[in-house]
Write an enzyme that holds these catalytic residues in place. Structure first.
Site, mmCIF file in Angstrom:
data_model
loop_
_atom_site.group_PDB
_atom_site.id
_atom_site.type_symbol
_atom_site.label_atom_id
_atom_site.label_comp_id
_atom_site.label_asym_id
_atom_site.label_seq_id
_atom_site.Cartn_x
_atom_site.Cartn_y
_atom_site.Cartn_z
ATOM 1 N N LYS A 88 14.108 99.519 81.391
ATOM 2 C CA LYS A 88 13.820 99.583 79.964
ATOM 3 C C LYS A 88 14.556 100.780 79.384
ATOM 4 O O LYS A 88 14.320 101.923 79.772
ATOM 5 C CB LYS A 88 12.318 99.732 79.757
ATOM 6 C CG LYS A 88 11.921 99.817 78.297
ATOM 7 C CD LYS A 88 10.423 99.763 78.124
ATOM 8 C CE LYS A 88 10.049 99.844 76.666
ATOM 9 N NZ LYS A 88 8.598 99.810 76.496
ATOM 10 N N LYS B 87 15.414 95.133 79.439
ATOM 11 C CA LYS B 87 15.065 95.239 78.026
ATOM 12 C C LYS B 87 15.781 96.399 77.388
ATOM 13 O O LYS B 87 15.785 97.471 77.991
ATOM 14 C CB LYS B 87 13.545 95.448 77.957
ATOM 15 C CG LYS B 87 12.973 95.668 76.612
ATOM 16 C CD LYS B 87 11.499 95.885 76.752
ATOM 17 C CE LYS B 87 10.966 96.220 75.376
ATOM 18 N NZ LYS B 87 9.660 96.763 75.422
HETATM 19 C C1 PBG Z 1 5.651 99.574 74.475
HETATM 20 C C2 PBG Z 1 6.625 98.508 74.185
HETATM 21 C C3 PBG Z 1 7.730 98.552 73.318
HETATM 22 C C4 PBG Z 1 8.238 97.252 73.290
HETATM 23 C C5 PBG Z 1 7.471 96.474 74.150
HETATM 24 N N1 PBG Z 1 6.488 97.266 74.712
HETATM 25 C C6 PBG Z 1 8.262 99.614 72.443
HETATM 26 C C7 PBG Z 1 8.592 100.939 72.960
HETATM 27 O O1 PBG Z 1 8.711 101.172 74.173
HETATM 28 O O2 PBG Z 1 8.725 101.834 72.130
HETATM 29 C C8 PBG Z 1 9.400 96.813 72.444
HETATM 30 C C9 PBG Z 1 9.462 95.364 72.170
HETATM 31 C C10 PBG Z 1 10.321 94.967 71.024
HETATM 32 O O3 PBG Z 1 11.044 95.785 70.412
HETATM 33 O O4 PBG Z 1 10.304 93.775 70.706
HETATM 34 N N2 PBG Z 1 5.867 100.427 75.521
#
Ligand code: PBG
Length: 330
Positions: free
Chosen positions: A201, A255
């Site tokens: 991520k 992601k």
């Molecule tokens: C939370 C999380 C996030 C997303 C999914 N779970 C945001 C972040 O880490 O700030 C992003 C999903 C999206 O942008 O569609 N940890």
């Protein structure tokens, strides 16, 4: 790979001439079984609240959940992902609401899981929807604490499992949390609850609209670069995935999606594990706004999803899931 064949004996356009022929030689297939549908839930009754930065996406109150689940079942979407919009007054520095058995996620799980149906529910494990500062973990000395955060994530995972969550999805990027959560799940009778690790991520600007949707945008004052990955890196993605597989992840997520297709491909080639891609909120909004403005047409949606299939993703988390599944069913 050696290129064989020369013009004019070889004409690649021959196979492309007719629709039936194009279908015969198509290399990838997208079906509703490839889709995971994220849903935003909020407090209140009879609410379908638009999210300003995500045209066409809404926050729903719990009384609307049943209709959405039935829609997913009807279209053949195998799993939905639940995300809560926690009211500001329930947020604090340690994210206590994450461990409240009557928080939005727990209530939704109980509602959905009181019927035995062929659909999976996945829930994020991270504290950002619950903390007043919008970070995924506990902060001490201006730094998101790793091991202290894991202790809470374990409790959050166990609570979700107890409420019927099928797939625990740690999205927090703390080191070692997959192994600790796996151990705790096993010890507490949840040996078959799956873990989807958000293994790779990146600290990304493409999450902006999501933070708006869950209400963590205003709270978040800085970035998440000391725990989420640096977008300049690729080898590190392999190390992340390899650790999480050893620790017991059943599937791994990459992601965001479209700017990271090379990562999906690399992960898939290196580890024969199910890889999911997350077409995140910013990607959704870019495509959706361009369609709404007539800049591109809506076939771009399915085209974008095929890029994940070509890269090697098994399934895709996408805010387009319902629209696409409906279309694919026709
Ligand atoms: C939370 C999380 C996030 C997303 C999914 N779970 C945001 C972040 O880490 O700030 C992003 C999903 C999206 O942008 O569609 N940890």
């Amino acid at each position: 790979m050696k290129v064989v064949g020369t013009y004019p004996q070889t004409r690649l356009r021959r196979n492309r001439k007719n629709d039936w022929s194009r279908r015969l030689v198509q290399e990838k297939t997208l079906t509703p079984s490839d889709l995971i549908w994220p849903l935003f839930i909020c407090e209140g009754k009879n609410i379908k609240e638009p999210i300003k930065t995500m045209p066409g996406i809404y926050r729903y109150s719990l009384d609307k959940i049943e209709t959405l689940i039935e829609k997913a079942l009807k279209y053949g979407i195998p799993m939905v992902a639940l995300f809560p919009n926690t009211p500001a007054h329930k947020k604090d520095v340690v994210g206590s609401e994450a461990l409240n058995k009557n928080n939005l996620i727990c209530k939704a799980l109980r509602l959905i899981k009181n019927k035995n149906r062929n659909i999976g529910i996945m829930c994020d494990v991270a504290l950002d929807p619950y903390t007043s500062h919008g970070h995924d973990g506990l902060i001490k000395n201006n730094y998101v604490q790793n091991d202290e955060t894991i202790k809470i994530l374990i409790k959050q995972s166990l609570l979700q499992a107890k409420m019927g969550c099928d797939v625990i999805a740690p999205s927090d990027m703390m080191d070692g949390r997959i192994g600790e959560i796996r151990k705790a799940l096993d010890k507490n009778g949840f040996k078959l609850v799956q873990i989807l690790s958000y293994a790779v991520k990146y600290a990304s600007s493409f999450y902006g609209p999501f933070r708006d949707a869950v209400g963590s945008k205003k709270a978040l004052k800085s970035n998440k670069k000391n725990y989420q990955m640096d977008f300049r890196n690729k080898n590190e993605a392999i190390r992340e995935v390899s650790l999480d597989i050893k620790e017991g992840a059943d599937f791994v997520m990459v992601k965001p999606g479209m700017p990271y297709l090379d990562i999906i491909k690399t992960v898939k080639e290196n580890f024969k594990i199910p890889v999911f891609a997350y077409q995140v909120s910013g990607e959704y909004s870019l495509i959706k706004n361009a369609i709404n403005k007539g800049i591109i047409n809506e076939d771009a949606i399915i085209e974008s999803l095929y890029s994940f299939k070509r890269a090697g993703a098994n399934a895709i988390v996408t805010y387009f899931a319902d629209v696409v599944a409906k279309k694919l069913n026709k």
